[in-house]
Design an enzyme around this catalytic site. Sequence first.
Site, PDB file in Angstrom:
ATOM      1  N   ASP A  72       0.848  -1.199   0.000  1.00 16.32           N
ATOM      2  CA  ASP A  72       0.000   0.000   0.000  1.00 16.32           C
ATOM      3  C   ASP A  72       0.879   1.243   0.000  1.00 16.32           C
ATOM      4  O   ASP A  72       2.104   1.144   0.083  1.00 16.32           O
ATOM      5  CB  ASP A  72      -0.978  -0.007   1.186  1.00 16.32           C
ATOM      6  N   ASN A 109      -7.673  -0.850  13.734  1.00 17.00           N
ATOM      7  CA  ASN A 109      -9.109  -0.883  13.419  1.00 17.00           C
ATOM      8  C   ASN A 109      -9.485  -2.102  12.584  1.00 17.00           C
ATOM      9  O   ASN A 109     -10.587  -2.177  12.048  1.00 17.00           O
ATOM     10  CB  ASN A 109      -9.522   0.409  12.687  1.00 17.00           C
ATOM     11  N   HIS A 139      -7.915  -3.093   9.795  1.00 20.32           N
ATOM     12  CA  HIS A 139      -7.622  -3.013   8.361  1.00 20.32           C
ATOM     13  C   HIS A 139      -6.458  -3.918   7.974  1.00 20.32           C
ATOM     14  O   HIS A 139      -5.617  -4.275   8.798  1.00 20.32           O
ATOM     15  CB  HIS A 139      -7.418  -1.563   7.905  1.00 20.32           C
ATOM     16  N   GLU A 174      -9.781  -0.455   4.668  1.00 24.33           N
ATOM     17  CA  GLU A 174     -10.376  -0.004   5.917  1.00 24.33           C
ATOM     18  C   GLU A 174     -11.699  -0.737   6.168  1.00 24.33           C
ATOM     19  O   GLU A 174     -12.259  -1.363   5.255  1.00 24.33           O
ATOM     20  CB  GLU A 174     -10.640   1.509   5.830  1.00 24.33           C
TER      21      GLU A 174
HETATM   22  P1  PGA Z   1       1.810  -1.031  12.468  1.00 28.78           P
HETATM   23  O1  PGA Z   1       0.666  -0.829  11.387  1.00 28.78           O
HETATM   24  O2  PGA Z   1       2.587  -2.230  12.038  1.00 28.78           O
HETATM   25  O3  PGA Z   1       2.636   0.231  12.382  1.00 28.78           O
HETATM   26  O4  PGA Z   1       1.138  -1.226  13.781  1.00 28.78           O
HETATM   27  C1  PGA Z   1      -0.072  -1.919  10.967  1.00 28.78           C
HETATM   28  C2  PGA Z   1      -1.169  -1.455  10.059  1.00 28.78           C
HETATM   29  O5  PGA Z   1      -1.762  -0.395  10.282  1.00 28.78           O
HETATM   30  O6  PGA Z   1      -1.483  -2.181   9.104  1.00 28.78           O
END
Ligand code: PGA
Length: 240
Positions: free
Chosen positions: A69, A136, A138, A143
């Site tokens: 992404d 959350n 995702h 999302e």
């Molecule tokens: P993080 O992010 O590894 O920085 O916790 C994970 C994500 O939001 O997919």
Amino acid sequence: MSPESPRTNLEVVPDDEWGAAVGARLAERIAAQPGLRLCLPTGNTPVPAYRAFVKLGGRLDQTKLFLLDEFGLPGGHPARCDEMLQRSLLELATTAPAALHSIDVAADNVAAACRRYDDEVADGGLDLTVLGLGANGHLGLNEPGSAPDSPTRIVDLHAATVRNAAVYGEGAAPLWGVTLGMGPLLASRQIWLLVTGAGKAEILHRALTGPVGPEVPASYLQTHPDTVVLADHAAAASFG
Ligand code: PGA
């Protein structure tokens, strides 16, 4: 949280061994399949695993990388996913990847760049997609609300995702991004979900034991035939 069983394969590693274990597993998987088509995430979670991969002398020269992404931020911004991948893996690894595919968020037509990316992914598919888990629920930037067959596309980011991006660099607050869609993600032949830290325990529990649906996109992994969740004890605390 109830002690229900996870509905995907779950492997739990002691917190202080997690990076070394996942880094070694990645090095082995890459070495076992020259030409591996590998989709990688950025963010904080994979950093200890990438560090261990580099320390082990893991090679990327036979591997075709796909970036999961990207945030809608200017080129070179430290919170961009391509910059994070450079810092945490590519600049440190002994070899450059055989190919590196990503979605150009600076393209005149970003929607067309997303469609092109889906074509590049579909031309051989993905052998392994490695993912982090959003607080959350995702996956990538799919999302809550994302359909299981969603294509690679431009997405509006949820407030929590915007807030969280600030930790990646210079108080970044991207309002949009692009992501490998849930459709091509779930079509990946194998998936590893990386999850660490007590802060992810509750959402991991929901993702692996709750109903499958768009409220928690990570719950779609329950339907995937070859997914393993690689968690540390802190993140997997609810599973005992
Ligand atoms: P993080 O992010 O590894 O920085 O916790 C994970 C994500 O939001 O997919």
